[in-house]
Design an enzyme around this catalytic site. Structure first.
Site, PDB file in Angstrom:
ATOM      1  N   GLU A 136     -18.679 -10.661  35.376  1.00  0.00           N
ATOM      2  CA  GLU A 136     -17.577 -10.577  34.417  1.00  0.00           C
ATOM      3  C   GLU A 136     -16.772  -9.312  34.681  1.00  0.00           C
ATOM      4  OE1 GLU A 136     -14.737 -10.686  31.911  1.00  0.00           O
ATOM      5  OE2 GLU A 136     -16.067 -12.441  32.002  1.00  0.00           O
ATOM      6  N   LYS A 167     -15.142  -7.809  29.534  1.00  0.00           N
ATOM      7  CA  LYS A 167     -16.302  -7.652  28.663  1.00  0.00           C
ATOM      8  C   LYS A 167     -16.979  -9.000  28.460  1.00  0.00           C
ATOM      9  CE  LYS A 167     -15.343  -3.657  25.687  1.00  0.00           C
ATOM     10  NZ  LYS A 167     -15.199  -3.248  24.264  1.00  0.00           N
ATOM     11  N   GLY A 217     -15.726 -12.649  26.845  1.00  0.00           N
ATOM     12  CA  GLY A 217     -14.455 -13.171  27.341  1.00  0.00           C
ATOM     13  C   GLY A 217     -13.364 -13.290  26.297  1.00  0.00           C
ATOM     14  N   GLY A 223       1.753 -25.571  18.123  1.00  0.00           N
ATOM     15  CA  GLY A 223       0.404 -26.081  18.320  1.00  0.00           C
ATOM     16  C   GLY A 223      -0.589 -25.306  17.485  1.00  0.00           C
ATOM     17  N   ASP A 267     -12.070 -23.788  30.041  1.00  0.00           N
ATOM     18  CA  ASP A 267     -10.615 -23.895  30.138  1.00  0.00           C
ATOM     19  C   ASP A 267     -10.132 -24.137  31.560  1.00  0.00           C
ATOM     20  OD1 ASP A 267     -10.737 -23.311  27.480  1.00  0.00           O
ATOM     21  OD2 ASP A 267      -9.440 -21.553  27.552  1.00  0.00           O
ATOM     22  N   HIS A 311     -22.266 -31.931  -6.536  1.00  0.00           N
ATOM     23  CA  HIS A 311     -21.094 -31.637  -7.357  1.00  0.00           C
ATOM     24  C   HIS A 311     -21.306 -30.308  -8.087  1.00  0.00           C
ATOM     25  CE1 HIS A 311     -17.731 -32.304 -10.074  1.00  0.00           C
ATOM     26  NE2 HIS A 311     -18.533 -31.948 -11.082  1.00  0.00           N
TER      27      HIS A 311
END
Length: 465
Positions: free
Chosen positions: A34, A37, A40, A182, A311, A444
């Site tokens: 990495e 850090k 991410g 978005g 991603d 409830h």
């Protein structure tokens, strides 16, 4: 000296470090590379810090409206430096937690930039100037994404920002233009509005949150406008018209006319681009399409020992998806036969105020896939806990297969729906019917009663509707 591992993970974000932990649990020797850090984007520049700011904004807005609850606060002030300090404290605490998990799992962490240099080799250019060479039976790419921008909208961190720069603002602007309606754009619009900033959202599509059920986007747009957020859909931003002079101005085409919009700052929120540059892919068989790494159902690339998740492969760019993809990939490396991820079972959340959440198919999507559908919809206005919270707007909508009564999708706008959507997700995993959900006794008073009532509404049997 070269170090040997069963799996080297390049990228220590949520997907990456979770993958390493799962590898360790399976008895594989793992390392994480990495350059920033551990944690991410999600931990340091996305999910966590933005939600910390959203919570502060919510508390501030609720305090200003305390009179509605009989709580009189003559003067309510915002100390944005303390807001930012709280955000940093939360991320730092979680960062230390991830570091502890790496030690617990005996996972080696290399602080630097990882590059694939051979079929099973990774070179790490360490942040301290040194270099390490790692041999890996398997390589997992979890390099994540960065904010996209538009041609002509050069980010300067002062007048023009992405979410990265906005997270570190030292003071709030009086007004802001948000380009993109978005998820990220609407969360920032909601947050800044609650902080007292004048917000205008410019969205190219015909509606905000275009990936969500149309009823959800319509309701959230109504409620955002009710709060004072100005939303203009069907707006094509002419980025070349950007001007900066003690503020920003830009033009957009809307309903056949060009109109100028001005504000103190501009936030570009038009999605995220995968990070695939400078990691050595050009010398591999790994295929890329429109910037995204191509993988099979086990997240394996054309280079058999190289996997990719999160991603960087596109699809649902969500932290919880990356984590699940990583666990599937590592289990496949270990010789197991994990079940592929079903994107229809992934919950999606919008942490605006009010919140929005969904899982499964939207009504139109279900019809396009050939289902004959029935829907059940129930308003929070009839839910006692919602009135107690002082947030009666919104609804729960369930989409059901008319032939089998099985739940196809759930869509919600309202208080704490991001915490409620998992019930619908579990119902889909278990292939529950609307009557199964409706027959479940919901305590409830709770907000979750809206799910039970919406399920009963599919058959016209709602009690309080």
């Amino acid at each position: 000296m070269e170090q040997g591992y069963d799996v080297v993970v390049i990228g220590g974000g949520t997907g990456g470090y979770v993958s390493a932990i799962r590898a360790s649990q399976l008895g594989l020797k793992a390392a994480v590379v990495e350059k920033g850090k551990l944690g991410g984007t999600c931990l340091h520049a996305g999910c966590i810090p933005s939600k910390a700011l959203l919570r502060s904004a919510e508390v501030y807005a609720n305090t200003k409206n305390g009179e509605n609850f009989g709580v009189i606060a003559p003067e309510v002030n915002l100390d944005f430096s303390k807001v930012q300090a709280r955000k940093e404290e939360i991320t730092e605490r979680l960062f230390k937690g991830v570091q502890h998990l790496m030690k617990k799992g005996k996972i080696d962490v290399y602080e630097g930039t990882g590059v694939i240099t051979g079929e099973k080799d990774v070179s790490v250019k360490l942040n301290n100037g040194g270099e390490e060479f790692l041999a890996a039976r398997h390589i997992l790419l979890a390099t994540g994404s960065r904010p996209r921008t538009l041609p002509g909208l050069d980010v300067d961190g002062t007048y023009v920002m992405t979410s990265d720069e906005a997270l570190n603002m030292e003071e709030l602007p009086a007004s802001i233009l948000v380009i993109g309606g978005g998820v990220i754009g609407m969360e920032w619009a909601s947050m800044l509005n609650d902080f007292g900033v004048k917000v205008t959202v410019l969205e190219y599509a015909k509606r905000i949150l275009p990936a969500e059920d149309k009823d959800v986007s319509r309701e959230l747009q109504r409620l955002m406008k009710k709060k004072g957020v100005k939303i203009i859909t069907g707006a094509k931003v002419l980025s070349e018209t950007l001007k900066k002079n003690h503020g920003v101005s830009i033009q957009a085409e809307h309903k056949g006319k060009e109109k100028e919009f001005t504000a103190d700052r501009l936030l570009v929120s038009v999605g995220r681009a995968p990070v695939t540059d400078y990691i050595g892919l050009e010398d591999t068989k790994v295929q890329i399409d429109h910037g995204f790494i191509q993988v099979n159902e086990h997240y394996q690339t054309n280079e058999a020992n190289v996997y990719a998740i999160g991603d960087v492969i596109g699809g649902l760019q969500l932290a919880h998806v990356a984590s699940h993809e990583g666990m599937i990939a590592v289990e496949h490396m270990a010789g197991k036969n994990p079940s592929p991820l079903d994107s229809a079972l992934v919950a999606k959340c919008v942490y605006s105020s009010p919140e929005a959440a969904s899982v499964g198919l939207a009504e139109d999507e279900a019809k396009e896939e050939g289902y004959e559908v029935k829907t059940g919809k129930f308003s929070f206005r009839a839910i006692g806990k919602s009135l107690v919270f002082g947030v009666p707007d919104g609804f729960v909508k369930l989409v059901v297969d008319k032939k089998t009564d099985k739940l196809l999708g759930a869509h919600m706008v309202g208080p704490h729906v991001t915490d409620m959507v998992t019930e619908a997700g579990l119902a889909q995993v278990l292939e529950a019917t609307a009557m199964d959900i409706g027959s479940t006794i919901h305590p409830h008073p709770t907000l979750a009663e809206a799910i039970g009532e919406a399920a009963l509404a599919v058959h016209g049997q709602e009690i309080h509707g």
